[in-house]
Design a protein around this motif. Sequence first.
Motif, PDB file in Angstrom:
ATOM      1  N   ALA A 595       0.942  -1.028  -0.093  1.00 59.55           N
ATOM      2  CA  ALA A 595      -0.062  -0.121   0.071  1.00 59.55           C
ATOM      3  C   ALA A 595       0.850   1.143   0.073  1.00 59.55           C
ATOM      4  CB  ALA A 595      -0.986  -0.001   1.302  1.00 59.55           C
ATOM      5  N   VAL A 596       1.977   1.332   0.766  1.00 61.03           N
ATOM      6  CA  VAL A 596       2.781   2.349   0.432  1.00 61.03           C
ATOM      7  C   VAL A 596       4.085   2.407   0.023  1.00 61.03           C
ATOM      8  CG1 VAL A 596       4.080   4.102   2.435  1.00 61.03           C
ATOM      9  CG2 VAL A 596       1.721   2.833   2.886  1.00 61.03           C
ATOM     10  N   ASP A 597       4.791   1.265   0.185  1.00 60.89           N
ATOM     11  CA  ASP A 597       6.406   1.283  -0.116  1.00 60.89           C
ATOM     12  C   ASP A 597       6.515   1.296  -1.704  1.00 60.89           C
ATOM     13  OD1 ASP A 597       7.041   1.585   2.231  1.00 60.89           O
ATOM     14  OD2 ASP A 597       7.782  -0.634   2.584  1.00 60.89           O
ATOM     15  N   ARG A 598       5.638   0.632  -2.349  1.00 57.84           N
ATOM     16  CA  ARG A 598       5.577   0.244  -3.787  1.00 57.84           C
ATOM     17  C   ARG A 598       5.455   1.443  -4.461  1.00 57.84           C
ATOM     18  NH1 ARG A 598       3.313  -5.295  -6.194  1.00 57.84           N
ATOM     19  NH2 ARG A 598       5.212  -5.882  -5.010  1.00 57.84           N
ATOM     20  N   PRO A 599       3.923   2.318  -4.048  1.00 56.86           N
ATOM     21  CA  PRO A 599       3.728   3.561  -4.839  1.00 56.86           C
ATOM     22  C   PRO A 599       4.925   4.302  -4.547  1.00 56.86           C
ATOM     23  CG  PRO A 599       1.989   2.387  -3.640  1.00 56.86           C
ATOM     24  CD  PRO A 599       3.014   1.699  -3.126  1.00 56.86           C
ATOM     25  N   LEU A 600       5.587   4.448  -3.384  1.00 59.06           N
ATOM     26  CA  LEU A 600       6.704   5.450  -3.350  1.00 59.06           C
ATOM     27  C   LEU A 600       7.635   5.236  -4.210  1.00 59.06           C
ATOM     28  CD1 LEU A 600       7.305   7.729  -1.352  1.00 59.06           C
ATOM     29  CD2 LEU A 600       8.508   6.104   0.211  1.00 59.06           C
ATOM     30  N   ARG A 601       8.085   3.779  -4.188  1.00 57.89           N
ATOM     31  CA  ARG A 601       9.313   3.326  -4.983  1.00 57.89           C
ATOM     32  C   ARG A 601       8.637   3.874  -6.653  1.00 57.89           C
ATOM     33  NH1 ARG A 601      12.771  -0.057  -2.503  1.00 57.89           N
ATOM     34  NH2 ARG A 601      12.084  -0.996  -0.767  1.00 57.89           N
ATOM     35  N   GLU A 602       7.701   3.531  -7.012  1.00 57.73           N
ATOM     36  CA  GLU A 602       7.236   3.943  -8.179  1.00 57.73           C
ATOM     37  C   GLU A 602       7.385   5.505  -8.582  1.00 57.73           C
ATOM     38  OE1 GLU A 602       3.538   2.281  -8.924  1.00 57.73           O
ATOM     39  OE2 GLU A 602       3.881   0.353  -9.018  1.00 57.73           O
ATOM     40  N   ARG A 603       6.976   6.317  -7.514  1.00 58.91           N
ATOM     41  CA  ARG A 603       7.227   7.749  -7.582  1.00 58.91           C
ATOM     42  C   ARG A 603       8.514   8.055  -7.854  1.00 58.91           C
ATOM     43  NH1 ARG A 603       3.758  11.034  -3.452  1.00 58.91           N
ATOM     44  NH2 ARG A 603       4.594  12.750  -4.717  1.00 58.91           N
ATOM     45  N   TRP A 604       9.435   7.487  -7.097  1.00 59.10           N
ATOM     46  CA  TRP A 604      10.864   8.034  -7.021  1.00 59.10           C
ATOM     47  C   TRP A 604      11.461   7.310  -8.469  1.00 59.10           C
ATOM     48  CZ3 TRP A 604      13.847  10.842  -4.606  1.00 59.10           C
ATOM     49  CH2 TRP A 604      13.493  11.499  -3.386  1.00 59.10           C
ATOM     50  N   ALA A 605      11.251   6.191  -9.008  1.00 57.70           N
ATOM     51  CA  ALA A 605      11.497   5.742 -10.352  1.00 57.70           C
ATOM     52  C   ALA A 605      11.293   6.553 -11.601  1.00 57.70           C
ATOM     53  CB  ALA A 605      11.206   4.384 -10.379  1.00 57.70           C
ATOM     54  N   ALA A 606       9.897   7.310 -11.200  1.00 57.05           N
ATOM     55  CA  ALA A 606       9.654   8.133 -12.344  1.00 57.05           C
ATOM     56  C   ALA A 606       9.973   9.411 -12.183  1.00 57.05           C
ATOM     57  CB  ALA A 606       7.883   8.058 -12.452  1.00 57.05           C
ATOM     58  N   LEU A 607      10.560  10.065 -11.168  1.00 57.79           N
ATOM     59  CA  LEU A 607      10.969  11.275 -10.765  1.00 57.79           C
ATOM     60  C   LEU A 607      11.905  12.003 -11.763  1.00 57.79           C
ATOM     61  CD1 LEU A 607      10.337  13.686  -8.796  1.00 57.79           C
ATOM     62  CD2 LEU A 607      12.416  12.920  -7.535  1.00 57.79           C
ATOM     63  N   GLY A 608      12.873  11.084 -12.198  1.00 52.53           N
ATOM     64  CA  GLY A 608      13.931  11.601 -13.202  1.00 52.53           C
ATOM     65  C   GLY A 608      15.094  12.647 -12.776  1.00 52.53           C
ATOM     66  N   GLU A 609      15.280  13.658 -13.251  1.00 49.34           N
ATOM     67  CA  GLU A 609      16.059  14.643 -12.834  1.00 49.34           C
ATOM     68  C   GLU A 609      15.862  15.265 -11.479  1.00 49.34           C
ATOM     69  OE1 GLU A 609      19.086  18.536 -14.465  1.00 49.34           O
ATOM     70  OE2 GLU A 609      17.257  17.471 -15.696  1.00 49.34           O
ATOM     71  N   LEU A 610      16.571  15.275 -10.446  1.00 46.99           N
ATOM     72  CA  LEU A 610      16.425  15.823  -9.340  1.00 46.99           C
ATOM     73  C   LEU A 610      16.376  17.631  -9.540  1.00 46.99           C
ATOM     74  CD1 LEU A 610      18.190  13.697  -6.819  1.00 46.99           C
ATOM     75  CD2 LEU A 610      15.836  13.705  -7.471  1.00 46.99           C
ATOM     76  N   VAL A 611      15.245  18.347  -9.222  1.00 44.12           N
ATOM     77  CA  VAL A 611      15.086  19.723  -9.273  1.00 44.12           C
ATOM     78  C   VAL A 611      14.483  19.975  -7.860  1.00 44.12           C
ATOM     79  CG1 VAL A 611      14.226  21.608 -10.191  1.00 44.12           C
ATOM     80  CG2 VAL A 611      15.139  19.643 -11.453  1.00 44.12           C
ATOM     81  N   PRO A 612      14.768  21.039  -7.084  1.00 44.88           N
ATOM     82  CA  PRO A 612      14.245  21.628  -5.966  1.00 44.88           C
ATOM     83  C   PRO A 612      12.598  21.887  -6.210  1.00 44.88           C
ATOM     84  CG  PRO A 612      16.309  22.579  -6.047  1.00 44.88           C
ATOM     85  CD  PRO A 612      16.047  22.053  -7.348  1.00 44.88           C
ATOM     86  N   SER A 613      11.737  21.320  -5.815  1.00 40.98           N
ATOM     87  CA  SER A 613      10.273  21.415  -5.675  1.00 40.98           C
ATOM     88  C   SER A 613       9.498  21.020  -4.642  1.00 40.98           C
ATOM     89  CB  SER A 613       9.923  20.753  -6.993  1.00 40.98           C
ATOM     90  OG  SER A 613       9.995  19.356  -6.933  1.00 40.98           O
ATOM     91  N   ALA A 614       8.332  21.395  -4.606  1.00 39.50           N
ATOM     92  CA  ALA A 614       7.346  21.014  -3.520  1.00 39.50           C
ATOM     93  C   ALA A 614       7.151  19.387  -3.584  1.00 39.50           C
ATOM     94  CB  ALA A 614       6.083  21.707  -3.479  1.00 39.50           C
ATOM     95  N   GLU A 615       7.017  18.884  -4.696  1.00 44.39           N
ATOM     96  CA  GLU A 615       6.923  17.397  -4.606  1.00 44.39           C
ATOM     97  C   GLU A 615       8.196  16.719  -4.049  1.00 44.39           C
ATOM     98  OE1 GLU A 615       6.165  14.087  -8.286  1.00 44.39           O
ATOM     99  OE2 GLU A 615       6.862  15.917  -8.658  1.00 44.39           O
ATOM    100  N   LEU A 616       9.153  17.293  -4.575  1.00 47.49           N
ATOM    101  CA  LEU A 616      10.436  16.604  -4.079  1.00 47.49           C
ATOM    102  C   LEU A 616      10.659  16.798  -2.352  1.00 47.49           C
ATOM    103  CD1 LEU A 616      13.384  15.122  -4.723  1.00 47.49           C
ATOM    104  CD2 LEU A 616      14.293  17.486  -4.738  1.00 47.49           C
ATOM    105  N   LYS A 617      10.022  17.785  -2.168  1.00 49.72           N
ATOM    106  CA  LYS A 617      10.136  18.079  -0.542  1.00 49.72           C
ATOM    107  C   LYS A 617       9.093  16.874   0.169  1.00 49.72           C
ATOM    108  CE  LYS A 617       8.889  21.419   3.069  1.00 49.72           C
ATOM    109  NZ  LYS A 617       8.557  22.948   3.105  1.00 49.72           N
ATOM    110  N   GLN A 618       7.819  16.790  -0.381  1.00 49.84           N
ATOM    111  CA  GLN A 618       7.079  15.610   0.157  1.00 49.84           C
ATOM    112  C   GLN A 618       7.794  14.424   0.072  1.00 49.84           C
ATOM    113  OE1 GLN A 618       4.426  16.290   1.723  1.00 49.84           O
ATOM    114  NE2 GLN A 618       4.693  18.674   1.372  1.00 49.84           N
ATOM    115  N   LEU A 619       8.401  13.963  -1.246  1.00 56.03           N
ATOM    116  CA  LEU A 619       9.123  12.533  -1.299  1.00 56.03           C
ATOM    117  C   LEU A 619      10.186  12.453  -0.268  1.00 56.03           C
ATOM    118  CD1 LEU A 619       8.927  12.623  -5.147  1.00 56.03           C
ATOM    119  CD2 LEU A 619       7.556  10.992  -3.602  1.00 56.03           C
ATOM    120  N   LEU A 620      10.691  13.409  -0.054  1.00 57.53           N
ATOM    121  CA  LEU A 620      12.008  13.309   0.991  1.00 57.53           C
ATOM    122  C   LEU A 620      11.480  12.990   2.508  1.00 57.53           C
ATOM    123  CD1 LEU A 620      14.545  15.804  -0.452  1.00 57.53           C
ATOM    124  CD2 LEU A 620      14.806  13.648  -0.544  1.00 57.53           C
TER     125      LEU A 620
END
Length: 926
Positions: A595-620
Amino acid sequence: MEGAGENAPESSSSAPGSDESARDPQALPLEEESGDCARSLEAKKLCGYLSKFGGKGPIRGWKSRWFFYDERKCQLYYSRTAQDANPLDSIDLSSAVFDCKADAEEGIFEIKTPSRVITLKAATKQVMLYWLQQLQMKRWEFHNSPPAPPAAPDAALAGNGPALHLELGQEEAELEEFLCPVKTPPGLVGVAAALQPFPALQNISLKHLGTEIQNTMHNIRGNKQAQATGHEPPGEDSPQSGEPQREEQLSASDPSTPGREPEDSPKPTPKSSLTINFVQKAKRQNNTFPFFSEGITRNRTAQEKVAALEQQVLMLTKELKSQKELVKILHKALEAAQQEKRASSAYLAAAEDKDRLELVRHKVRQIAELGRRVEALEQERESLAHTASLREQEVQELQQHVQLLMDKNHAKQQVICKLSEKVTQDFTHPPDQSPLPPDAADRDFLSQQEKIEHLKDDMEAYRTQNHFLNSEIHQVTKIWRKVAEKEKALLTKCAYLQARNCQVESKYLAGLRRLQEALGDETSECSELLRQLVQEALQWEAGEASSDSIELSPISEYDEYGFLTVPDYEVEDLKLLAKIQALEVRSHHLLGLEAVDRPLRERWAALGELVPSAELKQLLRAGVPREHRPRVWRWLVHLRVQHLHTPGCYQELLSRGRAREHPAARQIELDLNRTFPNNKHFTCPTSSFPDKLRRVLLAFSWQNPTIGYCQGLNRLAAIALLVLEEEESAFWCLVAIVETIMPTDYYSNTLTASQVDQRVLQDLLSEKLPRLMAHLGQHHVDLSLITFNWFLVVFADSLISNILLRVWDAFLYEGTKVVFRYALAVFKYNEKEILRLHDGLEIYRYLRFFTKTISNSRKLMNIAFNDMNPFRMKQLQQLRMVHRERLEAELRELEQLKAEYMERRTSQRRAMSEGCASEDEVEGEA
């Protein structure tokens, strides 16, 4: 239903529901008085089955629901079936908008309200357009029709009827300019739609389980009442199919109905009288559910009525079966809860410890049974995996065989082409030779034709074989996929059982610990048995791993970063707490894997290049998966030290350290052996991590001569090494923490900034957790003795690695504010336990190890980043500034007192020396 529509009058053919409805005889005078306007309004009632998209997690999907519109409230209600007594929920259409997208699947449209968006799907595009058009009209009627006085509804209807009818006619004319009126889909909307087979039990709403239970009990009570009157039990039929029979009988018994006599009315059969009771009950609920008042046209033939009644019986039987299944499920859940309650009550009511120990042994036997079940599932999984591997080998062999056949087929096709070309050349351009006799030429031609026929037969045979092999490969592939899906389902089930096993085991250990605390230091047979049980519980893991080839215990000795899962504490109580924490952490991990870990891994895999953003803040904040953490940390460190980083700087610092010894080298060497004694990378003699850590700390001492080395830096550098694994990356991570993230003077000789943060934490605790701070102040507890080390090493010694590294993920991006958030969250997590203690010594003893009780990382994160809000950096900076000024003033005052004391001591010593000298002179003169 279609037959009923054909026999209906033409004046009602454009009604949105069924054709002219079979109405209650009591409503006939109202219709005769209100005229055509009231008749058209009554025909405008809207109801039918639609599919609603909803649910959470894996059960999210389309579910069939019965929708019906309430004109008085402008609400669109929906329930599971048309026969349910209570609706599941409603949709407010007064402020809603409707939308259908051209690129969506056919029949899908949306109702958007200010609070939510509801996605619905109709059976056909025509039904979708009909619903959208009717919902627009209903919304327009609600906003433009004046509210009718509740005291005299008939008069209001008669008085407002002409104006309302004219206004609705204008609206219909305006709508026709944009969209042609959609004809009523026969059998899919209105009362006719209620006769369709309703959804089965799998469409039950878990969100509105209470309403579902009420509807189930309501239907069961209705069926029992019908059986108590001596009628036959209801069949699998819908109650609405009994309405035509009821209308026929009412019409026959009504003396005002022309062409009928009361004596001619037939006596009701048991089945028809059951439907009469049910429809009468539905008629009583007509104010809430208007669709029950809709009937079937009276002009239906007797054969159609019988067919409708049979369909009603069939639908009622299905509904009864589904309701019985639901009751059985609820009974099972109730029995399980009662059994658990009886076990808890027996444990609490046991008068002697011997009885309680017997209950504990019973729980142990249950755990053993669960272990055996897990073992059986594991063996089944291995057998399925073996079968799948055999299937894969068969598929590969078949693919190789097909490839060989295709190659052979291709070669034969080339031979056929060459032979065909040769035959054509022989017939078109014969060689210069003596002509063959006619018989020989004919024989040669016939032989060539025969060869061609044989080759064609071979080609056809190979083509048939190729089709067969392709179908076989397809079937084997489908079988392999089913086996893989079954294996995946078994693995998921096994993970769930392991999680439950961990929970049961942790509860068992917690129970043993409470019994141990209750017995204290008593030396009795019971306490000795309890110690033996604790020892066995702590040694379960090693015994299970050695006794069976399949490792059933989900707790490994070391985690993925080399930390001991259950540290080898000298105190048995701490060892027991560590085992309980490890079991709870593993349980939360297994339950949140899908329920939690697999969707989180998928979001990190689809993130691509790292850029400071609100989405990156929530993921971290949610945590970085292990496979992405080194890359993310390098990027975060580079973001902090890109103005300090120079190529070759680290190697230059190392060469400087080899040239001469740094003054802090001796202290560094002493602290190396004390760095994470519960991590195999720093305790193994053959590990390279201690040498790497030594070089990183020496390089930093040359990089920052002001600080040089401070106790605690070894733990910061060690965490960076464990994640990044490269010396230079760990060195720059240490530089980023000390020189850019932490305030100045945090690791200086005076530790000024560290002391300031402790005072800031006291203020924040008083603001966020006032009850806890009042309790600690009442017992004179100084929290800085516990929390000072948290801030100095960023929880490196306090939290387990699973939670610690999530803290560092957010800390490297957001800074020291994260440390304050998690410090507050740790106290909030254990606030109830601390408030139960009423002795200062007990509170200090509990605070010494209470971070070892934290096992749910998601709960701690939610407290830190949600419950502690608002948490502004501006407020934190202001508090730091105020407390820094106070601390510096206190330090200046201490320095002044020290100087005065030294001056006073100097003057006293001078006076004493002068006095001694004068005494010596007097003695000399004497």
